[in-house]
Design an enzyme around this catalytic site. Structure first.
Site, PDB file in Angstrom:
ATOM      1  CG  ASN A   1      -1.867   1.097   1.317  1.00  0.00           C
ATOM      2  OD1 ASN A   1      -1.833   2.011   0.504  1.00  0.00           O
ATOM      3  ND2 ASN A   1      -2.749   1.052   2.301  1.00  0.00           N
TER       4      ASN A   1
ATOM      5  CE  LYS B   1      -0.910   0.318   7.036  1.00  0.00           C
ATOM      6  NZ  LYS B   1      -2.195   0.999   7.114  1.00  0.00           N
TER       7      LYS B   1
ATOM      8  NE  ARG C   1      -6.212   1.596  -0.129  1.00  0.00           N
ATOM      9  CZ  ARG C   1      -6.257   2.711   0.577  1.00  0.00           C
ATOM     10  NH1 ARG C   1      -5.192   3.127   1.222  1.00  0.00           N
ATOM     11  NH2 ARG C   1      -7.371   3.398   0.648  1.00  0.00           N
TER      12      ARG C   1
ATOM     13  CG  HIS D   1     -12.906   3.854   3.083  1.00  0.00           C
ATOM     14  ND1 HIS D   1     -13.589   4.918   3.644  1.00  0.00           N
ATOM     15  CD2 HIS D   1     -11.591   4.086   3.278  1.00  0.00           C
ATOM     16  CE1 HIS D   1     -12.708   5.757   4.154  1.00  0.00           C
ATOM     17  NE2 HIS D   1     -11.497   5.287   3.944  1.00  0.00           N
TER      18      HIS D   1
ATOM     19  CG  HIS E   1     -13.799   2.578   6.719  1.00  0.00           C
ATOM     20  ND1 HIS E   1     -13.011   1.463   6.578  1.00  0.00           N
ATOM     21  CD2 HIS E   1     -12.944   3.609   6.923  1.00  0.00           C
ATOM     22  CE1 HIS E   1     -11.736   1.796   6.700  1.00  0.00           C
ATOM     23  NE2 HIS E   1     -11.675   3.109   6.908  1.00  0.00           N
TER      24      HIS E   1
ATOM     25  CG  ASN F   1      -6.820   9.779  10.162  1.00  0.00           C
ATOM     26  OD1 ASN F   1      -7.359  10.816  10.550  1.00  0.00           O
ATOM     27  ND2 ASN F   1      -5.572   9.468  10.426  1.00  0.00           N
TER      28      ASN F   1
ATOM     29  NE  ARG G   1      -9.641  12.822   3.437  1.00  0.00           N
ATOM     30  CZ  ARG G   1      -9.648  11.514   3.241  1.00  0.00           C
ATOM     31  NH1 ARG G   1     -10.684  10.936   2.676  1.00  0.00           N
ATOM     32  NH2 ARG G   1      -8.624  10.778   3.577  1.00  0.00           N
TER      33      ARG G   1
ATOM     34  CG  ASP H   1      -6.138  10.264  17.692  1.00  0.00           C
ATOM     35  OD1 ASP H   1      -7.083   9.770  18.349  1.00  0.00           O
ATOM     36  OD2 ASP H   1      -5.131   9.620  17.350  1.00  0.00           O
ATOM     37  CG  MET H   2     -12.914   9.857  17.367  1.00  0.00           C
ATOM     38  SD  MET H   2     -13.801  11.317  17.572  1.00  0.00           S
ATOM     39  CE  MET H   2     -14.411  11.524  15.929  1.00  0.00           C
ATOM     40  NE  ARG H   3      -6.192   7.234  19.604  1.00  0.00           N
ATOM     41  CZ  ARG H   3      -5.395   6.467  18.881  1.00  0.00           C
ATOM     42  NH1 ARG H   3      -5.006   5.307  19.356  1.00  0.00           N
ATOM     43  NH2 ARG H   3      -4.964   6.841  17.702  1.00  0.00           N
TER      44      ARG H   3
ATOM     45  CG  ASN I   1     -10.242   0.849  18.805  1.00  0.00           C
ATOM     46  OD1 ASN I   1     -10.040  -0.136  19.506  1.00  0.00           O
ATOM     47  ND2 ASN I   1      -9.724   0.989  17.602  1.00  0.00           N
TER      48      ASN I   1
ATOM     49  CD  GLU J   1      -9.022  -0.980   4.242  1.00  0.00           C
ATOM     50  OE1 GLU J   1      -9.159  -0.376   3.190  1.00  0.00           O
ATOM     51  OE2 GLU J   1      -8.718  -0.432   5.303  1.00  0.00           O
TER      52      GLU J   1
HETATM   53  P1  AMP Z   1      -7.764   4.240  10.961  1.00  0.00           P
HETATM   54  O1  AMP Z   1      -7.701   5.262   9.874  1.00  0.00           O
HETATM   55  O2  AMP Z   1      -8.780   3.192  10.744  1.00  0.00           O
HETATM   56  O3  AMP Z   1      -6.412   3.685  11.346  1.00  0.00           O
HETATM   57  O4  AMP Z   1      -8.278   5.044  12.273  1.00  0.00           O
HETATM   58  C1  AMP Z   1      -7.438   5.944  12.956  1.00  0.00           C
HETATM   59  C2  AMP Z   1      -8.273   6.776  13.903  1.00  0.00           C
HETATM   60  O5  AMP Z   1      -9.016   5.932  14.797  1.00  0.00           O
HETATM   61  C3  AMP Z   1      -7.438   7.646  14.844  1.00  0.00           C
HETATM   62  O6  AMP Z   1      -7.066   8.854  14.235  1.00  0.00           O
HETATM   63  C4  AMP Z   1      -8.407   7.865  15.972  1.00  0.00           C
HETATM   64  O7  AMP Z   1      -9.215   8.989  15.666  1.00  0.00           O
HETATM   65  C5  AMP Z   1      -9.275   6.645  15.998  1.00  0.00           C
HETATM   66  N1  AMP Z   1      -9.024   5.777  17.167  1.00  0.00           N
HETATM   67  C6  AMP Z   1      -8.115   4.809  17.297  1.00  0.00           C
HETATM   68  N2  AMP Z   1      -8.174   4.248  18.530  1.00  0.00           N
HETATM   69  C7  AMP Z   1      -9.158   4.879  19.200  1.00  0.00           C
HETATM   70  C8  AMP Z   1      -9.719   4.773  20.522  1.00  0.00           C
HETATM   71  N3  AMP Z   1      -9.293   3.878  21.399  1.00  0.00           N
HETATM   72  N4  AMP Z   1     -10.738   5.610  20.836  1.00  0.00           N
HETATM   73  C9  AMP Z   1     -11.184   6.514  19.946  1.00  0.00           C
HETATM   74  N5  AMP Z   1     -10.705   6.659  18.699  1.00  0.00           N
HETATM   75  C10 AMP Z   1      -9.697   5.867  18.326  1.00  0.00           C
END
Ligand code: AMP
Length: 415
Positions: free
Chosen positions: A7, A14, A100, A190, A218, A221, A251, A293-295, A345, A396
């Site tokens: 990828n 990756k 990919r 996706h 999905h 990010n 976005r 980042d959601m966290r 998550n 994926e």
């Molecule tokens: P991905 O593009 O599927 O790798 O998702 C990455 C995004 O998932 C990160 O930028 C976070 O916003 C979110 N994420 C990952 N772990 C957690 C978690 N434990 N709680 C909330 N959001 C998470």
């Protein structure tokens, strides 16, 4: 077969090595034996992370000037006697490469073996995905240069799963000429992830493809929703490019196109500047002013940060809107599936999204929702919920590897 799944992004490479073959699909006995990521490709301090299963990870920083050099670096690591990847000693143990490819335009409705003609057609699609396809092509060209024709290469497209959308879902309501001349339409992305979780759902329930009437979410990010009728995509939230639809990390998703002209007239920058803002500085990052980042946002929201709270609410509301739209389009659905980083998550975000949808038949079980973290596959709705809610981790790379096997073995996919 040992499949090298690749990828390539504009500044990253990756990979995974997956041992798989047709007879392993049903029993899910395929295994990832190595994985890795090279970031900051093109710089003197590229970050290298390699990991063979059961071995300590390798982490270094060194100059990696282009994708070709990145792939050669992976090869060197693989062939190093100290590495010890199960079943792999040299490149001769790699039987196929699966790439990919983000945009397959209208041309590619399924995965294909790469030859000169396919390469030219992927190049033609670069116009539609200038940020992604050129990087994917660099990966393909580098592999051809390094390995010649010795190893078959397969392209798996993000768009192809959505090629089953009906015209009324993929056309934009602008003069038809633009579709005919320039192929302006919804393509969706996706696809590998939506297809994978739909397949997992079907297997978990032991039902045929024809019974899969679901909404897949999905949420990573990048974020997209899809409506699946009889296992096939009939609509999805991303469009000509991955900018449309849900609110994402950086976005904007849907917005009135007039905003662009308005901002341009206000002197905020060129059209390219505005699109850069919509792609890279918007979404929950733009609204919160804090993070994509959601966290981070969940933590800030808990501490009372209003902008973080607003970003979370906007994110959830947009997903709800698409759930409503797709429930109408599907005339009801059997299940909603959450996947990707946030979907797999974020207990809070799943709760915010499902909250208030009880009258539509969506009832979340709070305890089960809390348990579904860290890659668990779990049904998280109450026993009596008319529409089931599932968390199904996406994979994926596995789908890429399996498609690669199918194409090389010349076996059509049946889902
Ligand atoms: P991905 O593009 O599927 O790798 O998702 C990455 C995004 O998932 C990160 O930028 C976070 O916003 C979110 N994420 C990952 N772990 C957690 C978690 N434990 N709680 C909330 N959001 C998470």
């Amino acid at each position: 077969m040992n499949v090298f799944v690749l990828n390539c992004g504009s500044s990253s490479v990756k990979f995974q090595i997956i041992n798989t073959d047709l007879e392993m699909f049903d029993t899910d006995s395929d295994r990832r034996v190595a994985k890795g990521l090279i970031e900051r490709v093109g710089k003197d301090d590229a970050i290298i992370n390699f990991e063979a299963d059961g071995q300590p990870p390798v982490k270094t920083t060194e100059p990696i000037h282009d994708h070709r050099q990145a792939i050669l670096r992976i090869k060197k690591w693989m062939e190093d006697p100290a590495t010890k990847i199960n079943g792999i000693h040299s490149w001769d143990d790699i039987h196929a490469i699966g790439h990919r490819v983000v945009h397959g335009g209208e041309k590619f409705t399924k995965s294909v073996k790469i030859d000169k003609e396919v390469l030219a057609q992927i190049e033609e699609c670069s116009d539609l995905a200038p940020l992604h396809n050129p990087a994917n092509l660099k990966g393909i060209n580098a592999c051809s240069e390094i390995f010649g024709d010795r190893i078959p290469q397969v392209a798996v497209f993000d768009t192809s799963f959505h090629s089953t959308m009906p015209e009324e879902a993929y056309m934009y309501a602008i003069p038809l000429d633009y579709y005919e001349k320039y192929k302006v339409r919804r393509y969706g992305f996706h696809g590998t992830s939506h297809r994978y979780v739909a397949y997992r759902y079907r297997k978990l329930l032991g039902i045929p493809k024809e019974k899969v009437n679901i909404i897949t979410l999905h949420l990573g990010n990048g974020c997209s929703a899809a409506a699946l009728r009889k296992g096939e995509s009939i609509n999805t939230s991303m469009g000509l490019t991955p900018l449309e639809g849900l609110v994402m990390g950086t976005r904007s998703g849907d917005l009135d196109p007039a905003v662009i002209e308005y901002l341009y007239n206000k002197g905020t920058g060129s059209v390219a500047d505005i699109f850069n803002m919509l792609n890279k500085k918007s979404g929950v990052l733009g609204v919160s002013g804090l993070s994509n980042d959601m966290r981070d946002l969940e933590k800030a929201a808990k501490e009372g940060n209003h902008r973080a709270q607003l970003a979370l609410k906007m994110f959830a509301l947009r997903v709800k809107k698409y759930i409503g739209a797709y429930l109408a389009e599907l005339n009801g659905a059997e299940a909603i599936i959450f996947t990707a980083g946030i979907g797999e998550n974020s207990v809070l975000m799943r709760k915010m999204i499902c909250n208030g949808l009880e009258n539509l038949g969506i009832e979340l079980d709070e305890e089960l929702n809390k348990q579904a973290v860290g890659g668990k596959c779990l049904k998280i709705s109450k026993a009596g919920s008319r529409i089931a809610v599932w968390v199904i981790p996406t994979n994926e790379e596995l789908l890429l590897a399996r498609d690669t096997v199918r194409v090389v073995r010349d076996v059509p996919r049946n889902w």
